[in-house]
Design a protein around this motif. Structure first.
Motif, PDB file in Angstrom:
ATOM      1  N   GLY A  90       0.801  -1.213   0.000  1.00 39.70           N
ATOM      2  CA  GLY A  90       0.000   0.000   0.000  1.00 39.70           C
ATOM      3  C   GLY A  90       0.836   1.266   0.000  1.00 39.70           C
ATOM      4  O   GLY A  90       2.055   1.236   0.164  1.00 39.70           O
ATOM      5  N   VAL A  91       0.188   2.398  -0.191  1.00 37.58           N
ATOM      6  CA  VAL A  91       0.876   3.681  -0.309  1.00 37.58           C
ATOM      7  C   VAL A  91       1.561   4.076   0.999  1.00 37.58           C
ATOM      8  O   VAL A  91       2.697   4.556   1.010  1.00 37.58           O
ATOM      9  CB  VAL A  91      -0.116   4.784  -0.743  1.00 37.58           C
ATOM     10  CG1 VAL A  91       0.570   6.144  -0.774  1.00 37.58           C
ATOM     11  CG2 VAL A  91      -0.687   4.467  -2.115  1.00 37.58           C
ATOM     12  N   ASP A  92       0.865   3.891   2.128  1.00 40.46           N
ATOM     13  CA  ASP A  92       1.473   4.238   3.423  1.00 40.46           C
ATOM     14  C   ASP A  92       2.693   3.362   3.702  1.00 40.46           C
ATOM     15  O   ASP A  92       3.710   3.830   4.224  1.00 40.46           O
ATOM     16  CB  ASP A  92       0.449   4.087   4.551  1.00 40.46           C
ATOM     17  CG  ASP A  92      -0.675   5.104   4.457  1.00 40.46           C
ATOM     18  OD1 ASP A  92      -0.429   6.179   3.861  1.00 40.46           O
ATOM     19  OD2 ASP A  92      -1.775   4.830   4.957  1.00 40.46           O
ATOM     20  N   GLY A  93       2.583   2.098   3.353  1.00 42.81           N
ATOM     21  CA  GLY A  93       3.697   1.184   3.567  1.00 42.81           C
ATOM     22  C   GLY A  93       4.911   1.558   2.744  1.00 42.81           C
ATOM     23  O   GLY A  93       6.042   1.473   3.222  1.00 42.81           O
ATOM     24  N   VAL A  94       4.686   1.985   1.502  1.00 44.85           N
ATOM     25  CA  VAL A  94       5.827   2.347   0.654  1.00 44.85           C
ATOM     26  C   VAL A  94       6.511   3.604   1.167  1.00 44.85           C
ATOM     27  O   VAL A  94       7.702   3.819   0.941  1.00 44.85           O
ATOM     28  CB  VAL A  94       5.396   2.518  -0.817  1.00 44.85           C
ATOM     29  CG1 VAL A  94       4.777   3.889  -1.078  1.00 44.85           C
ATOM     30  CG2 VAL A  94       6.589   2.324  -1.757  1.00 44.85           C
ATOM     31  N   GLY A  95       5.778   4.447   1.895  1.00 40.75           N
ATOM     32  CA  GLY A  95       6.386   5.623   2.497  1.00 40.75           C
ATOM     33  C   GLY A  95       7.434   5.222   3.524  1.00 40.75           C
ATOM     34  O   GLY A  95       8.552   5.754   3.533  1.00 40.75           O
ATOM     35  N   LEU A  96       7.082   4.258   4.381  1.00 39.70           N
ATOM     36  CA  LEU A  96       8.026   3.760   5.384  1.00 39.70           C
ATOM     37  C   LEU A  96       9.204   3.055   4.717  1.00 39.70           C
ATOM     38  O   LEU A  96      10.359   3.221   5.114  1.00 39.70           O
ATOM     39  CB  LEU A  96       7.321   2.797   6.338  1.00 39.70           C
ATOM     40  CG  LEU A  96       6.222   3.393   7.217  1.00 39.70           C
ATOM     41  CD1 LEU A  96       5.514   2.291   7.990  1.00 39.70           C
ATOM     42  CD2 LEU A  96       6.819   4.413   8.184  1.00 39.70           C
ATOM     43  N   LEU A  97       8.895   2.268   3.697  1.00 39.94           N
ATOM     44  CA  LEU A  97       9.947   1.548   2.991  1.00 39.94           C
ATOM     45  C   LEU A  97      10.901   2.511   2.295  1.00 39.94           C
ATOM     46  O   LEU A  97      12.121   2.302   2.290  1.00 39.94           O
ATOM     47  CB  LEU A  97       9.324   0.598   1.970  1.00 39.94           C
ATOM     48  CG  LEU A  97      10.282  -0.278   1.168  1.00 39.94           C
ATOM     49  CD1 LEU A  97      11.042  -1.211   2.105  1.00 39.94           C
ATOM     50  CD2 LEU A  97       9.527  -1.072   0.116  1.00 39.94           C
ATOM     51  N   SER A  98      10.365   3.579   1.723  1.00 45.48           N
ATOM     52  CA  SER A  98      11.196   4.555   1.021  1.00 45.48           C
ATOM     53  C   SER A  98      12.139   5.275   1.973  1.00 45.48           C
ATOM     54  O   SER A  98      13.285   5.577   1.625  1.00 45.48           O
ATOM     55  CB  SER A  98      10.308   5.573   0.290  1.00 45.48           C
ATOM     56  OG  SER A  98       9.549   4.937  -0.711  1.00 45.48           O
ATOM     57  N   GLU A  99      11.666   5.551   3.188  1.00 45.85           N
ATOM     58  CA  GLU A  99      12.531   6.184   4.181  1.00 45.85           C
ATOM     59  C   GLU A  99      13.716   5.284   4.509  1.00 45.85           C
ATOM     60  O   GLU A  99      14.852   5.746   4.652  1.00 45.85           O
ATOM     61  CB  GLU A  99      11.727   6.486   5.448  1.00 45.85           C
ATOM     62  CG  GLU A  99      10.673   7.576   5.260  1.00 45.85           C
ATOM     63  CD  GLU A  99       9.836   7.779   6.514  1.00 45.85           C
ATOM     64  OE1 GLU A  99      10.177   7.155   7.557  1.00 45.85           O
ATOM     65  OE2 GLU A  99       8.848   8.531   6.463  1.00 45.85           O
ATOM     66  N   ALA A 100      13.449   3.978   4.627  1.00 41.98           N
ATOM     67  CA  ALA A 100      14.530   3.030   4.902  1.00 41.98           C
ATOM     68  C   ALA A 100      15.456   2.902   3.698  1.00 41.98           C
ATOM     69  O   ALA A 100      16.677   2.804   3.843  1.00 41.98           O
ATOM     70  CB  ALA A 100      13.944   1.663   5.259  1.00 41.98           C
ATOM     71  N   LEU A 101      14.871   2.911   2.497  1.00 43.30           N
ATOM     72  CA  LEU A 101      15.663   2.792   1.269  1.00 43.30           C
ATOM     73  C   LEU A 101      16.632   3.949   1.115  1.00 43.30           C
ATOM     74  O   LEU A 101      17.759   3.782   0.645  1.00 43.30           O
ATOM     75  CB  LEU A 101      14.730   2.720   0.056  1.00 43.30           C
ATOM     76  CG  LEU A 101      15.390   2.608  -1.321  1.00 43.30           C
ATOM     77  CD1 LEU A 101      16.194   1.310  -1.405  1.00 43.30           C
ATOM     78  CD2 LEU A 101      14.331   2.655  -2.415  1.00 43.30           C
TER      79      LEU A 101
END
Length: 227
Positions: free
Chosen positions: A75-86
């Motif tokens: 989901g969109v919210d999840g990709v936000g967290l993943l992008s911060e880690a990336l």
């Protein structure tokens, strides 16, 4: 011995993710590759996985969080967290987020992370409906990126403007060797822009460039090995 994904697959997905997070956090070995294919996980669960992987698996090089289009994994919210880690990660080389319907907002998050990440070489955003607006953000980052070699953008609702920005990005980018645009309705004028760019673009380090999914005339053909 049963496979871990078979065990987790028999549990409610929130329970499975919680268990997986605990397992990742307790690993005494470095994890090189992680692939998940359960139904929607959600932002909170993605955060748990990201935290566990970031803290205890510094060697992680491949992460597959591929959805199925109708069944999104993060989901969109999840990709936000993943992008911060990336953005902070310095080991990941391959990331598959295909089929998550991230939309324009998700594409912006991933593109912003790509702008600061220095290790990712393969990125799959297939079937995420990033459309022209999302493609423009990806193109902006792609133009200055010097690590990415393969980019999958098929079935994303990309048309004239987004494709034109991607073609322009290739004038500056010299490392990408594969761009997949299959399943997008590109205009004939845009296809010609790609042809002209690839004829004058210096060969990438691999020696050739593969462009998939550019429509020419009434049919669709792939442009390969254009110098």
């Amino acid at each position: 011995m049963p496979r871990l994904d078979d065990v987790l697959g028999g549990l409610p997905h929130e329970t499975a993710v919680a268990l997986l997070s605990e397992l990742l956090a307790g690993l005494r070995v470095r994890l090189a590759s992680l692939s998940l294919s359960a139904p929607v996980i959600g932002a909170e669960s993605v955060g748990k996985i990201v935290d566990a992987v970031t803290a205890n698996s510094a060697a992680l090089s491949t992460l597959n969080l591929k959805g199925t289009g109708r069944c999104c994994l993060i989901g969109v919210d999840g990709v936000g967290l993943l992008s911060e880690a990336l953005a902070r990660n310095n080991t990941l080389t391959a990331l598959d987020l295909g089929g998550n319907t991230l939309g324009v907002h998700g594409a912006v998050k991933v593109a912003d992370a790509l702008a600061t990440n220095s290790t990712l070489t393969t990125l799959n955003l297939h079937e995420n409906m990033i459309q022209d607006a999302g493609a423009c953000h990806v193109a902006r980052v792609l133009a200055a990126n010097t690590r990415l070699t393969a980019l999958e953008l098929g079935h994303n609702g990309i048309r004239g403007k987004g494709a034109a920005h991607l073609a322009a990005a290739l004038r500056r980018n010299t490392t990408l060797t594969r761009l997949d645009l299959r399943g997008n309705e590109l205009y004939a004028e845009t296809a010609q822009e790609f042809v002209e760019v690839l004829r004058t673009r210096p060969p990438p380090p691999g020696g050739s460039f593969t462009l998939l999914g550019v429509s020419l005339c009434q049919g669709s053909r792939d442009l390969r090995d254009l110098d």
